[in-house]
Design an enzyme around this catalytic site. Structure first.
Site, PDB file in Angstrom:
ATOM      1  N   THR A 132       0.863  -1.176   0.000  1.00 14.74           N
ATOM      2  CA  THR A 132       0.000   0.000   0.000  1.00 14.74           C
ATOM      3  C   THR A 132       0.899   1.226   0.000  1.00 14.74           C
ATOM      4  O   THR A 132       1.880   1.292   0.753  1.00 14.74           O
ATOM      5  CB  THR A 132      -1.028  -0.018   1.150  1.00 14.74           C
ATOM      6  OG1 THR A 132      -1.855   1.149   1.030  1.00 14.74           O
ATOM      7  CG2 THR A 132      -0.399  -0.057   2.522  1.00 14.74           C
ATOM      8  N   GLU A 133       0.610   2.186  -0.888  1.00 12.41           N
ATOM      9  CA  GLU A 133       1.594   3.223  -1.190  1.00 12.41           C
ATOM     10  C   GLU A 133       1.815   4.209  -0.044  1.00 12.41           C
ATOM     11  O   GLU A 133       2.763   4.981  -0.064  1.00 12.41           O
ATOM     12  CB  GLU A 133       1.262   3.949  -2.497  1.00 12.41           C
ATOM     13  CG  GLU A 133      -0.064   4.660  -2.533  1.00 12.41           C
ATOM     14  CD  GLU A 133      -1.162   3.814  -3.133  1.00 12.41           C
ATOM     15  OE1 GLU A 133      -1.101   2.575  -3.000  1.00 12.41           O
ATOM     16  OE2 GLU A 133      -2.100   4.395  -3.721  1.00 12.41           O
ATOM     17  N   ASN A 134       0.941   4.160   0.968  1.00  6.80           N
ATOM     18  CA  ASN A 134       1.203   5.016   2.126  1.00  6.80           C
ATOM     19  C   ASN A 134       2.230   4.397   3.081  1.00  6.80           C
ATOM     20  O   ASN A 134       2.418   4.907   4.181  1.00  6.80           O
ATOM     21  CB  ASN A 134      -0.097   5.372   2.859  1.00  6.80           C
ATOM     22  CG  ASN A 134      -0.913   4.165   3.242  1.00  6.80           C
ATOM     23  OD1 ASN A 134      -1.074   3.242   2.462  1.00  6.80           O
ATOM     24  ND2 ASN A 134      -1.418   4.156   4.449  1.00  6.80           N
TER      25      ASN A 134
ATOM     26  N   SER B  12       8.438   4.240  -0.395  1.00  8.00           N
ATOM     27  CA  SER B  12       7.303   3.504  -0.941  1.00  8.00           C
ATOM     28  C   SER B  12       7.157   3.749  -2.443  1.00  8.00           C
ATOM     29  O   SER B  12       6.894   2.826  -3.216  1.00  8.00           O
ATOM     30  CB  SER B  12       6.026   3.937  -0.212  1.00  8.00           C
ATOM     31  OG  SER B  12       4.952   3.145  -0.630  1.00  8.00           O
TER      32      SER B  12
END
Lengths: 232, 213
Positions: B48-50, B90
């Site tokens: 997840t990009e966070n 990320s």
């Protein structure tokens, strides 16, 4: 030399009109709510704010925007179901928006802290967000030149600091914290706990104290700590 | 297959096509359904990009933790082997080509794999891009999941996108309720159809369709 502030108000007291302020957080995770509230109370205006979003509901960054303290916002995702204060300010022409793809936003902040004068990224190439920017084809692939985002101040949230300013974070609340800490001239951190220097294992420190100027302990509900967590 | 696919059937098909051991990012909305059909044997790691690898299912009840959310800001859980990292790492992970597959929704995809999924271009719309452009350029394979036709019957797989682009020449497969399309230098190839035929699709689409190999 680290300053340990007595209150959030003291921590943000130097933030002046017209300052560029990096504010950590992705949604509410890692958003330094108490520091933002203190910034609102201190009255600084004409701010340029850098955050992933443009505030949610009636708290934190959303209130800074509601009170028209923010002249310009640099973010990736301003429009949400509960971003009504930003929406109103934007539609009234009372806030300037610089929209940046999320990874470019992160890398531009990182570049500022790392002394990089600019970088070529594939993200955004061929789109309207690259219009007017220098582009280059490298080994057959298109790239866009992006520049660093420097700031006067960073407001971030971490789990713990020691008295040297070394920081550890918690889960996805880490998000922009480490890169914002490095990119600002003056980094202000709210933490749940301040421990003695030497109590944090040097192997698990995420942000070294060199990037941190001011910390303030904010009493709040203790986060649920799982057994996976490194918790020295 | 004799019927058009439901969203869940489509998600199951995408999940089945993801190679074992892959690192995968599922976009917000319909692509999130894919996670329901990944099996333990596939050993897929979700990004997840966070700032997390090893994301588990949506958190329920006491599991909900405000510091543990996904890119859609939904509370999630962590699986054994999970890791956390900051935003620049990320997206470096993504941009650097380390993710195997990214699954995204779309307004339109072009015959050359251009993607439009972030902005309708309407003059009164407040634009918001988030990680869409990074996701489109980052993974080794970018799969799109969408309905093939708009409500008024226009194909969303088009010779050239009319909506503002998210990325250029980035989509490799398009999974729709009526067919799966493979996009390569040869053109747009129909891998399989659901409740229709390639001839029937061609009669409703401007993109030249090539038969399955």
């Amino acid at each position: 030399m680290l300053t340990i502030a007595k209150s959030a108000q003291d921590a943000v007291a130097e933030i002046h009109d017209g300052a560029t302020v990096l504010i950590g957080g992705f949604g509410n995770a890692g958003q330094p709510m108490e520091l933002i509230d203190a910034l609102l109370a201190c009255g600084a205006k004409d701010l340029t704010v850098v955050n992933n979003n443009a505030g949610q509901a009636d708290a934190g960054l959303a209130l800074l925007i509601k009170e028209r303290k923010v002249k310009k916002i640099i973010c990736s995702f301003p429009r949400q179901s509960d971003s009504w204060h930003f929406d109103a300010a934007y539609r009234a022409g009372e806030i300037e928006l610089e929209l940046v793809p999320q990874g470019n936003l992160a890398e531009r902040i990182r570049a500022a802290g790392a002394g990089i004068g600019g970088f070529f990224t594939p993200t955004g190439y061929g789109t309207m967000l690259a219009e007017g920017k220098e582009t280059r084809v490298i080994d057959g692939k298109g790239y866009v030149l992006e520049s660093p985002i420097y700031a006067d101040f960073a407001l971030i949230k971490a789990l713990k600091s020691d008295k040297t300013g070394n920081l550890v974070y918690r889960k996805t609340a880490r998000n922009f914290g480490p890169i914002m800490a490095a990119a600002a001239k003056h980094t202000i951190v709210q933490v749940n706990e301040i421990v003695e220097t030497g109590e944090l294992d040097p192997e698990v420190i995420v942000t070294p104290g060199i990037y941190v100027d001011t910390v303030v302990k904010i009493d709040g509900k203790a986060p649920a700590v799982t057994e996976h967590e490194v918790n020295q | 297959m004799s019927e058009k696919l439901t969203k869940d059937e489509l998600a199951r098909l995408v999940a089945k096509d993801i190679a074992p051991g892959s690192f995968v990012n599922l976009g917000i909305g319909q692509p999130t359904l894919v996670s329901n059909y990944l099996t333990a044997e596939q050993d897929v790691t979700l990004h997840t990009e966070n700032g997390m690898l090893g994301m588990g299912p949506q958190a329920q009840g006491d599991e909900i933790d405000e510091d543990l959310i996904n890119a859609g800001k939904i509370p999630v859980t962590e699986l054994p082997g999970a890791s956390y990292f900051h935003h620049a790492d990320s997206f470096a992970m993504m941009r650097g080509g380390h993710l195997d597959v990214c699954v995204l929704g779309a307004f339109q995809v072009s015959a050359t794999g251009d993607l439009a999924n972030w902005h309708t271009g309407a003059p009164d719309a407040i634009p918001a891009v988030g990680g869409a452009m990074d996701l489109a350029t980052g993974a080794k394979d970018v799969y799109v999941m969408m309905s093939l036709f708009t409500k008024d019957g226009k194909s969303k797989l088009v010779p050239e996108c009319t909506y503002p682009l998210t990325g250029v020449n980035c989509v490799t497969r398009v999974y729709t309720n009526e067919a799966v399309f493979l996009i390569s230098e040869d053109g747009v190839r129909v891998r399989e159809t659901f409740g229709t035929t390639i001839e029937e699709l061609q009669s409703k689409m401007d993109v030249k369709l090539l038969p399955a190999e």
